[in-house]
Design an enzyme around this catalytic site. Structure first.
Site, short mmCIF file in Angstrom:
data_model
loop_
_atom_site.label_atom_id
_atom_site.label_comp_id
_atom_site.label_asym_id
_atom_site.label_seq_id
_atom_site.Cartn_x
_atom_site.Cartn_y
_atom_site.Cartn_z
N LYS A 1 0.85 -1.20 0.00
CA LYS A 1 0.00 0.00 0.00
C LYS A 1 0.88 1.25 0.00
O LYS A 1 2.09 1.16 0.26
CB LYS A 1 -0.91 -0.02 1.23
CG LYS A 1 -0.15 -0.01 2.56
CD LYS A 1 -1.06 -0.35 3.74
CE LYS A 1 -0.28 -0.33 5.04
NZ LYS A 1 -1.08 -0.86 6.16
N ARG B 1 -10.13 -0.25 15.05
CA ARG B 1 -9.88 0.58 13.88
C ARG B 1 -10.85 0.11 12.79
O ARG B 1 -11.87 0.73 12.57
CB ARG B 1 -8.42 0.44 13.44
CG ARG B 1 -8.01 1.43 12.39
CD ARG B 1 -6.53 1.38 12.08
NE ARG B 1 -6.14 0.15 11.39
CZ ARG B 1 -4.93 -0.02 10.85
NH1 ARG B 1 -4.01 0.93 10.95
NH2 ARG B 1 -4.63 -1.15 10.23
N TYR C 1 17.62 29.05 9.60
CA TYR C 1 16.48 29.85 10.07
C TYR C 1 16.42 29.87 11.59
O TYR C 1 16.63 28.85 12.25
CB TYR C 1 15.17 29.26 9.56
CG TYR C 1 14.86 29.58 8.11
CD1 TYR C 1 14.70 30.90 7.69
CD2 TYR C 1 14.70 28.56 7.19
CE1 TYR C 1 14.40 31.18 6.37
CE2 TYR C 1 14.39 28.84 5.86
CZ TYR C 1 14.24 30.16 5.45
OH TYR C 1 13.94 30.42 4.14
N MET D 1 13.16 24.19 3.53
CA MET D 1 12.32 23.51 2.55
C MET D 1 13.16 22.68 1.57
O MET D 1 12.82 21.54 1.25
CB MET D 1 11.48 24.54 1.78
CG MET D 1 10.46 23.91 0.85
SD MET D 1 9.60 25.12 -0.15
CE MET D 1 8.63 25.98 1.07
C1 LIG Z 1 -0.28 -1.80 6.86
C2 LIG Z 1 -0.81 -3.11 7.31
C3 LIG Z 1 0.02 -4.23 7.39
C4 LIG Z 1 1.53 -4.15 7.22
O1 LIG Z 1 2.05 -3.59 8.40
P1 LIG Z 1 3.62 -3.48 8.69
O2 LIG Z 1 3.68 -3.05 10.10
O3 LIG Z 1 4.14 -2.46 7.74
O4 LIG Z 1 4.21 -4.81 8.44
C5 LIG Z 1 -0.56 -5.45 7.66
N1 LIG Z 1 -1.89 -5.55 7.90
C6 LIG Z 1 -2.73 -4.49 7.86
C7 LIG Z 1 -4.16 -4.67 8.17
C8 LIG Z 1 -2.21 -3.21 7.59
O5 LIG Z 1 -3.02 -2.15 7.59
#
Ligand SMILES: *Cc1c(COP(=O)(O)O)cnc(C)c1O
Length: 352
Positions: free
Chosen positions: A35, A130, A248, A296
């Site tokens: 992802k 979640r 800065y 930046m």
């Molecule tokens: C992002 C995610 C993972 C992978 O998690 P990592 O900690 O990057 O290995 C696995 N399962 C779900 C449901 C996720 O949202």
């Protein structure tokens, strides 16, 4: 040669990391979570490299990402969409790219039942609160879910990065109960850190993400390779005089004359401002502290210890073999996840 910031993505090392994780749990399938553009490193190139390494199962967050993986990884790959289906354009994407929807709510289940009715997985809420269906369903509701013929039941650990956290055992117990209600369906609980919690957490399929990209802090004996080298170019080398300030806000004061270099990287590229005065860059084998605030487009570092003054345009490492991902993230007060996924579009991705 461009002097814009450059991220060299080592796809061979990412494939090796997948093999390392796969070898941890010989009985289980090892998927790959790609992802967010494979954690910022490039979803198409990485999905293809992992497919060639033998990975056949991928997880993404959105169907658009799933369609990209389908294109890169081919017809036989299995692609799960974690965020679940939403009404509208999403549904056509699931059909066209043959994506497996992860259903995490009653609304997801209803939508799927009334529309695509394709391959699906069920995600349960075992304590993270979640995404996930409740675990206290009655026999009638469970029977309804079984009729969907899910190809996977899954849940997600909230505290896998803390092996001794009581949540791990609690979530495993809750997951066992729900997994028992789907005796013929493969089960999955572990993300990257979950892979380090032992065989009991591996079930039939593991879902590592960050570890593929060289992140997490694996226990002794598990060696992950560097997945990305982030480099900036030196734009200017000069002596900063004692009593002078850097950057800065003039937050850093030089107590003696120092040799300084200003590099082509900044918060527009995803380097958190909180890394100012905290991060270390590497000029070859020389650690070079970041002085003052991160701008930046620019970062000034102290290169006083160098044996040979670097040329203009020479590369400085901000992530890599020396500048370790988790150490750099921690210097910025964040995690490897956020540092990687935050790398901006101006950082040129090069694949090796
Ligand atoms: C992002 C995610 C993972 C992978 O998690 P990592 O900690 O990057 O290995 C696995 N399962 C779900 C449901 C996720 O949202």
């Amino acid at each position: 040669m461009s002097h814009m910031p450059r991220a060299t993505v080592l796809t061979g090392n990412i494939a090796d990391n997948w093999r390392t994780l796969d070898a941890l749990h010989p009985g289980a399938t090892t998927a790959a979570v790609v992802k967010a553009d494979a954690y910022g490193l490039g979803i198409a190139r990485i999905a293809r490299a992992l497919r060639i390494a033998g990975c056949q199962t991928f997880f993404v967050a959105y169907p658009e990402e799933g369609a990209a993986v389908r294109k890169a990884a081919g017809k036989a790959a299995r692609i799960f969409v974690l965020n679940g289906p939403m009404p509208g354009r999403d549904l056509a994407l699931y059909r066209d790219a043959d994506l497996t929807a992860v259903l995490s709510s009653e609304a997801h289940v209803l939508l799927w039942n009334n529309t695509v009715q394709g391959s699906c997985a069920l995600q349960f809420n075992t304590g993270m609160n979640r995404l996930g269906l409740p675990t206290d369903l009655g026999e009638k509701e469970l029977a309804g879910l079984r009729r969907l013929q899910p190809v996977l039941v899954m849940s997600h650990l909230a505290c896998a990065d803390e092996p001794d956290h009581p949540m791990n055992a609690q979530q495993r117990k809750a997951f066992n109960e729900v997994a028992d209600a789907f005796p013929d369906t493969p089960a999955s609980l572990a993300n990257s850190n979950g892979c380090y919690l032992g065989k009991k957490f591996a079930y039939d399929l593991t879902r590592p993400g960050l570890a593929l990209y060289g992140g997490t802090q694996p226990p002794a004996g598990i060696d992950l390779k560097t997945a990305v080298i982030l480099e900036a170019s030196i734009l200017s080398v000069f002596t900063g005089r004692a009593g002078g300030h850097v950057g800065y806000g003039a937050t850093h004061t030089l107590t003696e004359d120092r040799l300084l270099a200003t590099c082509s990287l900044g918060y527009a590229d995803g380097i958190p401002r909180s890394g100012g005065g905290q991060m270390t860059a590497w000029l070859g084998d020389l650690p070079c502290p970041v002085l003052g605030r991160i701008s930046m487009d620019l970062i000034t570092i102290d290169i006083t210890g160098c044996t040979k003054q670097p040329k203009i345009g020479e590369r400085v490492e901000f992530l890599g073999e020396n500048a370790k991902l988790e150490a750099q993230a921690s210097a910025c007060g964040t995690l490897g996840y956020e540092l990687l996924t935050g790398l901006g579009p101006r950082v040129q991705r090069v694949y090796r």
